[in-house]
Design an enzyme around this catalytic site. Structure first.
Site, PDB file in Angstrom:
ATOM      1  N   HIS A 234     -12.680  -2.015  -5.904  1.00  0.00           N
ATOM      2  CA  HIS A 234     -13.164  -2.972  -6.587  1.00  0.00           C
ATOM      3  C   HIS A 234     -12.785  -4.393  -5.872  1.00  0.00           C
ATOM      4  O   HIS A 234     -11.794  -4.370  -5.186  1.00  0.00           O
ATOM      5  CB  HIS A 234     -12.944  -2.932  -8.045  1.00  0.00           C
ATOM      6  CG  HIS A 234     -11.481  -3.364  -8.362  1.00  0.00           C
ATOM      7  ND1 HIS A 234     -10.487  -2.293  -7.975  1.00  0.00           N
ATOM      8  CD2 HIS A 234     -10.759  -4.422  -8.529  1.00  0.00           C
ATOM      9  CE1 HIS A 234      -9.323  -2.887  -8.027  1.00  0.00           C
ATOM     10  NE2 HIS A 234      -9.645  -4.002  -8.605  1.00  0.00           N
ATOM     11  N   ASP A 236     -11.714  -8.132  -7.395  1.00  0.00           N
ATOM     12  CA  ASP A 236     -11.290  -8.850  -8.535  1.00  0.00           C
ATOM     13  C   ASP A 236     -12.349 -10.018  -8.921  1.00  0.00           C
ATOM     14  O   ASP A 236     -12.804 -10.613  -8.143  1.00  0.00           O
ATOM     15  CB  ASP A 236      -9.785  -9.104  -8.546  1.00  0.00           C
ATOM     16  CG  ASP A 236      -8.828  -8.253  -8.315  1.00  0.00           C
ATOM     17  OD1 ASP A 236      -9.150  -7.079  -8.711  1.00  0.00           O
ATOM     18  OD2 ASP A 236      -7.754  -8.542  -8.078  1.00  0.00           O
ATOM     19  N   HIS A 291     -10.537  -3.626  -2.808  1.00  0.00           N
ATOM     20  CA  HIS A 291      -9.273  -2.858  -2.769  1.00  0.00           C
ATOM     21  C   HIS A 291      -9.301  -1.781  -3.569  1.00  0.00           C
ATOM     22  O   HIS A 291     -10.102  -1.628  -4.461  1.00  0.00           O
ATOM     23  CB  HIS A 291      -8.268  -3.905  -3.120  1.00  0.00           C
ATOM     24  CG  HIS A 291      -8.276  -4.519  -4.377  1.00  0.00           C
ATOM     25  ND1 HIS A 291      -8.937  -5.884  -4.348  1.00  0.00           N
ATOM     26  CD2 HIS A 291      -7.379  -4.530  -5.457  1.00  0.00           C
ATOM     27  CE1 HIS A 291      -8.949  -6.175  -5.648  1.00  0.00           C
ATOM     28  NE2 HIS A 291      -8.056  -5.344  -6.120  1.00  0.00           N
ATOM     29  N   ARG A 301       4.002   5.155  -9.088  1.00  0.00           N
ATOM     30  CA  ARG A 301       3.787   3.891  -8.915  1.00  0.00           C
ATOM     31  C   ARG A 301       3.656   2.911 -10.040  1.00  0.00           C
ATOM     32  O   ARG A 301       3.103   3.131 -10.876  1.00  0.00           O
ATOM     33  CB  ARG A 301       2.887   3.815  -7.793  1.00  0.00           C
ATOM     34  CG  ARG A 301       2.680   2.316  -7.176  1.00  0.00           C
ATOM     35  CD  ARG A 301       1.552   2.301  -5.996  1.00  0.00           C
ATOM     36  NE  ARG A 301       1.397   1.118  -5.605  1.00  0.00           N
ATOM     37  CZ  ARG A 301       0.481   0.381  -5.707  1.00  0.00           C
ATOM     38  NH1 ARG A 301      -0.431   0.788  -6.735  1.00  0.00           N
ATOM     39  NH2 ARG A 301       0.272  -0.720  -5.414  1.00  0.00           N
TER      40      ARG A 301
HETATM   41  O1  LIG Z   1      -2.282  -1.106  -8.453  1.00  0.00           O
HETATM   42  C1  LIG Z   1      -2.671  -1.875  -7.482  1.00  0.00           C
HETATM   43  O2  LIG Z   1      -2.189  -2.008  -6.310  1.00  0.00           O
HETATM   44  C2  LIG Z   1      -3.893  -2.568  -7.575  1.00  0.00           C
HETATM   45  C3  LIG Z   1      -4.283  -3.233  -9.002  1.00  0.00           C
HETATM   46  C4  LIG Z   1      -5.482  -3.854  -9.146  1.00  0.00           C
HETATM   47  O3  LIG Z   1      -6.231  -3.819  -8.263  1.00  0.00           O
HETATM   48  C5  LIG Z   1      -5.834  -4.384 -10.382  1.00  0.00           C
HETATM   49  O4  LIG Z   1      -5.028  -4.222 -11.308  1.00  0.00           O
HETATM   50  O5  LIG Z   1      -6.948  -5.284 -10.480  1.00  0.00           O
HETATM   51 FE   LIG Z   2      -7.718  -5.373  -8.304  1.00  0.00          FE
END
Ligand SMILES: O=C(O)CCC(=O)C(=O)O
Ligand SMILES: [Fe+2]
Length: 378
Positions: A234, A236, A291, A301
């Site tokens: 996605h 942001d 990403h 994680r």
């Molecule tokens: O956990 C991650 O590295 C990405 C999190 C992410 O892309 C988000 O919360 O929008």
């Molecule tokens: Fe994100």
């Protein structure tokens, strides 16, 4: 003035709340299997291997104390849409505290966490990623979203112990808000835009009234990580996102011509993603980076995303200084609320829905070309 909560409320995402305890599963249920074990993985391309980071293939790291930080950031945004920052001024103790708060939250029993479940038309609380509704398979992750104060939900989670966690979140939000403002001006400077040129930043240029959400993410260990997906690809919807990841890798960014690349954890560094609204503001010069997060078999994680956007009433449009005879405005003006509505309907196609003119092919546009342009947009 519409708030970020109003924006989410008016664009509800219906997700079934039933959430198995991912840590108890010995096998990957079919509902979480994004590819079959034998399938060549191309589409949502579960190539988990990352390309080895040679100098040209490494997400840029920018030292914010460097006098040339702004121009390094500009280059990183043109070619990557993401960079890591060091010397950002966020105390390591605060990064550790927010990580501990996230760990404490996600290690509660499933039924306990559901006391703070996010309602379908709500924005804050515990649940699946909002983007889940766009995918046929479930993601191997849990999230907790905070807009404003977490007090109400934290009281439900820790009736006797909520103040210390509220305090951590408040300190983190405050520090992130300052850092986001600083990054905004470094980004603007790299585009030749000064404080007088950005009305909605407020008379003192402090982005008073900017909206933000804090997203805590947990990716439990997974019995079959090659076939699972932590958070699907996605972009942001923000202006920018500041991401703190623990020392476990998992974040990947997509680079045209190269594919998915891992953003390696660097102790104490933070990751900055360009979001869709900044892409619009920069008239397409800076990429909003695609990403995703992948998972692994042995180590849980965590990440904390600070999702930063403009004040509710600000119309974001390609900046007048970046529009000229050879570069028409590529997008129409939108508020964050309107854009979130478009995203809630069209997801990764949202940017093209607000496009007014197809981007020209043939390379990057030279910012200096339009710095003195007086063409107005919106
Ligand atoms: O956990 C991650 O590295 C990405 C999190 C992410 O892309 C988000 O919360 O929008
Ligand atoms: Fe994100």
């Amino acid at each position: 003035m519409p708030s970020l909560s109003d924006a989410f409320r008016s664009h509800p995402v219906f997700l079934h709340q039933k959430h198995p305890d991912l840590t108890s599963l010995q096998e990957l249920p079919d509902s979480y299997a994004w590819s079959s074990s034998s399938a060549a993985t191309t589409d949502n391309s579960l190539q988990h291997q990352h390309h080895d980071a040679t100098a040209d293939h490494r997400v840029p790291v920018v030292d914010l104390d460097d006098p040339n930080a702004s121009s390094f950031i500009g280059s990183a945004c043109k070619s990557w849409g993401v960079f890591q920052i060091v010397n950002h001024g966020i105390p390591s103790a605060l990064l550790r505290d927010i990580e501990l708060a996230g760990k404490a939250l996600f290690s509660l029993q499933p039924a306990h966490k559901l006391r703070a479940a996010r309602s379908p038309d709500g924005v804050s609380g515990y649940g699946r990623a909002r983007i889940s509704s766009f995918f046929p398979k479930l993601m191997w992750s849990e999230g907790f979203t905070i807009v404003g104060s977490p007090l109400h939900h934290f009281r439900q989670l820790w009736p006797d112990d909520y103040t210390k966690y509220c305090d951590t979140v408040e300190r983190y939000q405050e520090a992130m808000q300052k850092l986001a403002g600083k990054l905004m001006w470094l980004l603007m400077a790299s585009l030749g835009i000064s404080k007088e040129d950005l009305q909605w930043a407020g008379p003192r240029g402090d982005f008073n009234g900017a909206s933000a959400a804090l997203q805590l993410n947990s990716y439990p260990t997974c019995p079959d990580p090659e076939r699972a997906m932590g958070l699907a690809a996605h972009t942001d919807s923000t202006l920018l996102t500041i991401l703190h990841q623990n020392n476990i890798s998992g974040l990947q960014v997509f680079r045209e011509g190269t594919g998915w690349m891992t953003v390696p954890p660097i102790t104490g560094a933070l990751i900055v993603n360009i979001g869709d609204l900044f892409h619009i503001l920069s008239n397409g010069l800076y990429q909003s980076v695609l990403h995703r997060a992948v998972v692994n078999r042995t180590q849980q994680r965590f990440s904390v995303a600070y999702l930063y956007g403009p004040p509710g009433n600000a119309k974001i449009s390609p900046h007048a200084k970046l529009v000229g005879p050879s570069r028409p405005a590529l997008y129409r003006p939108v508020t964050w609320n309107e854009y979130l509505g478009t995203k809630a309907k069209h997801f990764n196609e949202a940017l093209s829905c607000v496009e007014v003119c197809a981007p020209k092919s043939g390379g990057l546009f030279d910012v200096s070309e339009t710095h003195n342009s007086s063409v107005q947009v919106g």
